[in-house]
Design an enzyme around this catalytic site. Structure first.
Site, short mmCIF file in Angstrom:
data_model
loop_
_atom_site.label_atom_id
_atom_site.label_comp_id
_atom_site.label_asym_id
_atom_site.label_seq_id
_atom_site.Cartn_x
_atom_site.Cartn_y
_atom_site.Cartn_z
CD GLU A 29 13.43 92.67 0.00
OE1 GLU A 29 12.82 91.74 0.59
OE2 GLU A 29 13.22 92.97 -1.18
NE ARG A 119 12.43 79.03 -11.04
CZ ARG A 119 11.84 78.33 -12.00
NH1 ARG A 119 12.15 77.06 -12.18
NH2 ARG A 119 10.92 78.87 -12.76
#
Ligand SMILES: Cc1cc2nc3c(=O)[nH]c(=O)nc-3n(C[C@H](O)[C@H](O)[C@H](O)COP(=O)(O)OP(=O)(O)OC[C@H]3O[C@@H](n4cnc5c(N)ncnc54)[C@H](O)[C@@H]3O)c2cc1C
Length: 307
Positions: A29, A119
């Site tokens: 990542e 989110r």
């Protein structure tokens, strides 16, 4: 509503399908850089880690929805200029549905078919009140549906071994996680954790609901004492006490902290692989060295399978 996007581009693998294959995935990542120097470091790390042939790499979406253009640009560049399979993170915070559809369309236009739907946290204070954009969505579950309706995407979601800091208890946290999977998520990646048992407990409680979404383990080796504090902010959970004491014993010795961090991370990954984890996702902080060191300490057979 479909954006009329073409079905998955030939040759663009679905990460959801890769994670369901028998061999565990290994992935890295990165975060989008804010400066020229940051960009140089990011691309240096990407090039150095490319040779390890990870299953995929992911590019985060800046806190508060701040890096829309950079996330799309870096993901597109990884797709077109490297041999790596990229996944873009996308957050709902501060975006209307129209803006989210625009980003999804841009990713599709760049040939990106793998998205991690999260989110996001309120800008400034991650634990501040979460206010939905007046024309936006409320939960990651809604974002999953939006992406799935928009085209042939493989969609991942976040999972929390220590429960999400906003969740009242692990039961409601598990229930809400399963809702995201039932909304169409193909797989999940966990928040970082430091003891294999925390991951295994999460996996067991999700499996007990009948949900079979594969849950990839998100890991980050401790390389400095500051990593411990940062991990507590991100996970909302105290660092495991016994492990903390081991780090505190060498707190004055930077090299010893690093060595302990790499070693304990490698040991945890080895245990997770023994326990059949479907994948390990390394949070690199745009540096390659610590990730490569953990990688090298894993059993050669596992590394060979991943490569
Ligand atoms: C692997 C990973 C990658 C991440 N990448 C990024 C990134 O790129 N950019 C970024 O800004 N942040 C990122 N985050 C952080 C993430 O945005 C925050 O942790 C955020 O607070 C929660 O996101 P979520 O997708 O889990 O939210 P949700 O799944 O929507 O959950 C948020 C809270 O609401 C509850 N909830 C969910 N659905 C319902 C429902 N239907 N009814 C009632 N309650 C509900 C949940 O239990 C939880 O407490 C990442 C986190 C992880 C683990």
């Amino acid at each position: 509503m479909s954006l009329g996007l073409p079905s998955r581009l030939p040759g663009t693998p679905s990460i959801g399908a890769l994670i369901r294959e028998p061999a565990p995935t290994f992935s890295f990542e990165f975060f989008p850089p804010k400066t020229h120097e940051g960009e140089r470091l990011l691309w240096q790390a990407i090039r150095e880690l490319e040779s390890l042939k990870p299953s995929f790499v992911s590019i985060t979406y800046g806190a508060g929805g701040t890096t829309r253009d950079t996330t799309v640009a870096v993901t597109e560049r990884v797709a077109t200029e490297t041999t790596l399979l990229p996944m873009a993170h996308l957050t709902a915070v501060n975006h209307s549905v129209a803006e989210l559809r625009n980003v999804i369309g841009r990713l599709a236009g760049a040939g990106v078919r793998n998205v991690l739907a999260v989110r996001g946290d309120p800008p400034g204070d991650p634990m501040g009140e979460w206010v939905r954009h007046p024309d936006g969505v409320h939960y990651a579950e809604d974002l999953v549906r939006l992406i799935k309706e928009s085209g042939d995407f493989s969609v991942g979601v976040a999972a929390f071994p220590y429960k999400h800091p906003r969740s009242a208890d692990v039961e409601s946290d598990t229930r809400d996680f399963v809702r995201k999977c039932r909304a169409g998520a193909d797989f999940a990646i966990t928040q970082m954790f430091f003891e294999a048992d925390d991951y295994l407990r999460l996996r067991d409680r999700v499996a007990a609901t009948g949900c079979d979404a594969p849950i990839v383990a998100g890991v980050m080796p401790v390389t400095r004492m500051a990593t411990i504090e940062r991990s507590q902010q991100l996970s909302g959970a105290p660092f495991p006490q016994a492990l903390l004491r081991r780090f505190e014993r060498v707190a004055d010795d930077e090299a010893a902290i690093r060595e302990l961090g790499i070693e304990t991370c490698a040991q945890m990954c080895a245990r997770l692989l023994d326990e059949g984890v479907p994948g390990i996702h390394f949070i690199t902080l745009n540096r390659s060295t610590a990730t490569r060191e953990v990688w090298q300490r894993l059993a050669p057979a596992e590394v060979a399978t991943a490569a």
